[in-house]
Design a protein around this motif. Structure first.
Motif, short mmCIF file in Angstrom:
data_model
loop_
_atom_site.label_atom_id
_atom_site.label_comp_id
_atom_site.label_asym_id
_atom_site.label_seq_id
_atom_site.Cartn_x
_atom_site.Cartn_y
_atom_site.Cartn_z
N ASN A 1 -1.00 97.90 118.88
CA ASN A 1 -1.55 98.67 119.98
C ASN A 1 -2.03 100.03 119.48
O ASN A 1 -1.45 100.58 118.55
N ARG B 1 -2.90 103.77 121.23
CA ARG B 1 -2.76 104.50 122.49
C ARG B 1 -2.86 106.00 122.24
O ARG B 1 -2.76 106.46 121.09
N SER C 1 5.23 96.69 117.84
CA SER C 1 6.21 96.67 118.92
C SER C 1 7.42 97.57 118.65
O SER C 1 8.16 97.89 119.57
#
Length: 146
Positions: A2, A4, A57
């Motif tokens: 991810n 962000r 994660s």
């Protein structure tokens, strides 16, 4: 995986990640102390600029920052144990997508001899060579046109 926006409370962690990543290249402690002072990520910096984090994660793997006013890529760091594993390219391509989304047509950056080839291979162009503010080392000034 991810990517962000950073949050201000992550400033100290990001500063330490940047210093550790610079240390990968064998720079001495004196250099790293000056580097940390000059390139610390502060909460205010995160609030006022584009600071994005690459994470899996469990962990933050790297981050980059693009200064809002100057359109300068000021930080681009991967955890030192991951340098050379492809995460830099993942972040770079996300950076380019992010610039397109934010209507940022170009940005500049400064690179040391150790990493200038990385940026050049990804399309950044060297516009001049100069001296670093830390120990008068040679650095490359680059531009990238999105």
């Amino acid at each position: 995986m991810n990517i962000r926006l950073a949050i201000p409370t992550e400033a100290k962690f990001l500063t330490n990640l940047a210093v550790s990543s610079e240390g990968y290249w064998g720079f001495g402690q004196e250099f790293l102390d000056i580097f940390k002072e000059q390139y610390s990520v502060t909460e205010k910096y995160i609030e006022n600029n584009h600071v994005l984090i690459l994470e899996d994660s469990l962990n933050i793997l790297g981050f980059f920052s693009l200064e809002t006013l100057s359109k300068t890529l000021n930080h681009f760091y991967i955890s030192s144990n991951l340098i050379g594993s492809g995460y830099g390219q993942i972040m770079w391509y996300f950076l380019i997508s992010y610039c397109k989304k934010e209507s940022i047509a170009s940005f500049s950056l400064v690179a040391t001899p150790e990493v200038v080839n990385f940026y050049s291979k990804l399309g950044a162009k060297v516009v001049r060579v100069g001296e670093s503010s830390i120990n008068n080392r040679e650095v490359y000034f680059l531009e990238y046109h999105v």
